[in-house]
Design a protein around this motif. Structure first.
Motif: not given
Length: 493
Positions: A124-129
């Protein structure tokens, strides 16, 4: 009701209640794909990803982004295209491929902390960035997104995560709730990881030349010496201030103005006629080699000739000795690399100075990507490489540390053509022979190599049999031959 294997409700993942599909040409993401600002935004997003301990550890152990950055760029571009395709079947197939790839990446970092590339919060963090960097690049270029556009784009990125994980619950449901989540991760979880430092301070300064500029070390080194520090300074200046402060990242005087100017200049591309900038064409052009069968290869060859003359003049005026001169080109198969060269260019895919399983897994991953393999062919190829690693480890790991050093490889002067490597060649032949007729035709061959046959197709039927294919592969891997079709596949950046 779900869409295939992802378990994503169509109304939530592919089409909002009051608008067109979140994927395909109508998506906000699609409008950014050929935007030059996205090049800056993607570098920024990659640093924020790498600053997360789990992502940083996975990159440090498994990624080829340092030694083969152009290959990584091409594969990432292709994956993003597929994940935002208008065809649900294309998206599901790519999501399944990415999940298989990430499921093979787990371990522990230098501090003994476990990482798993399938961890849902980390994904999820990868997509958030990606989302946050897209919003930031628009703001920095003087074209901030309005609230409606931002909400729609956020829905697209949540749908992207849902296509991977089956739902998007790890990201806040509303864009207004996203910003506290993002700030919390930046403040509490991001670190000055080794992977982030490599991207900021090593990758730009030592970026290898793309295929288009291969053989022009002086010209490339001169351009890189100027552009590398500038890109690094722009990226650092664009990162969230709390992260820069907490990790002590240095900021050059005037970096903020430089960063703002770069984004503003990239934003001027909106005034160019539509279609003038095409990311896919740019990446393909950078990947062209002189032997390519692409019609643009003649133009590239003429351009390289002029650039070589410019490079020679530049070398006379300002000698640069950082990059070794390339070996003189001869007919295919006649040059041999030294053991040290072969180890560095082919075997050490991750660039950490050692040969271990992640290096061979990177080879299997690249071959699987080129051939667009599904199960079970992909697993067969990985299993064949795993068996080859066990064979290499038993033969070359003299100190028993679980990996093979360059010195261990060079000292053994090995003939690598053992049974396990022969098995790799046979499995690769079967995977390339898509129609199963026992021969590889020109189209199947190009699907793997994306370059011309090294054989003369004018005097043959354009097919390659099993024995010839296996012989070529073994000649490359064990005899360290250069100037073969395998160089662009496994050796080039």
């Amino acid at each position: 009701m779900t869409t295939g294997t992802t378990g994503v409700p169509p109304t939530d993942a592919t089409r909002p209640d009051d608008g067109p599909s979140l994927f395909g040409p109508d998506s906000q993401f699609h409008t950014f794909f050929d935007d030059p600002r996205w090049a800056l935004g993607l570098i920024r997003a990659t640093v924020l990803e790498a600053a997360h301990p789990q992502v940083g550890a996975a990159l440090a152990d498994n990624s080829t982004f340092v030694t083969h950055p152009w290959r990584r760029l091409r594969n990432t571009f292709l994956s993003m295209r597929r994940m935002f395709s208008a065809d649900p079947a294309v998206r599901e197939r790519e999501a399944a491929r990415l999940n298989r790839l990430h499921a093979r990446m787990s371990g522990s970092d230098s501090r003994g902390r476990a990482y798993d590339a399938m961890d849902r919060a980390t994904r999820a963090w990868v997509v958030a960035t990606l989302f946050e960097s897209a919003v930031t690049m628009c703001r920095l270029s003087g074209q901030p997104l309005d609230q409606d556009t931002m909400e729609r784009m956020y829905a697209e990125y949540r749908a992207y995560l849902a296509a991977l994980d089956g739902d998007a619950d790890e990201l806040p449901g509303d864009v207004n709730d996203f910003w506290p989540y993002f700030d919390r991760v930046v403040e509490n979880e991001l670190e000055n990881t080794e992977a982030a430092r490599i991207i900021l301070y090593r990758l730009f300064d030592h970026l290898p030349a793309p295929a288009l500029l291969d053989g022009l070390p002086t010209l490339w080194a001169a351009g890189r010496a100027v552009a590398g520090p500038v890109l690094g300074a722009i990226t650092v200046a664009s990162l969230p201030e709390p992260y820069r402060r907490r990790t002590g990242l240095p900021e050059m005087p005037g970096a903020q103005a430089l960063m703002q100017g770069a984004y503003l200049a990239a934003g001027l591309a909106r005034f160019l006629p539509e279609g003038w900038i095409n990311a896919e064409s740019v990446i393909e052009l950078l990947s062209l080699s002189p032997g390519s069968d692409d019609p643009r290869a003649r133009t590239v060859a003429a351009l390289r000739g002029r650039m070589k003359r410019a490079s020679s003049l530049l070398r006379l005026l300002t000698p640069l000795g950082d990059d070794p001169a390339p070996a003189p080109a001869t007919r295919a198969g006649e040059d041999r690399r030294s053991a040290a060269e072969f180890f560095r260019q082919v075997l050490d895919q991750t660039g950490d100075g050692h040969l271990d399983w992640p290096d061979l897994a990177a080879m299997a991953r690249e071959l699987s990507t080129r051939l667009d393999l599904d199960e079970p062919e992909e697993t067969r190829l990985y299993d064949a490489f795993a068996a080859w690693w066990r064979e290499l480890q038993a033969a070359l790991d003299t100190d028993g540390d679980g990996r093979v050093s360059a010195d261990e490889y060079a000292a053994a002067v090995p003939s690598l053509a053992g049974p396990a490597l022969i098995r790799v060649a046979e499995v690769l032949f079967d995977a390339t022979d898509r129609d199963g007729n026992g021969t590889i035709d020109a189209d199947e061959y190009r699907a793997l190599f994306r370059t011309a046959f090294h054989r003369d197709l004018a005097t043959t039927d354009g097919t390659c049999g099993r024995s010839a294919f296996v012989s070529d592969f073994l000649s490359f891997m064990s005899a360290r031959r250069t100037s073969t079709p395998y160089d662009p596949l496994l050796a080039d950046a």
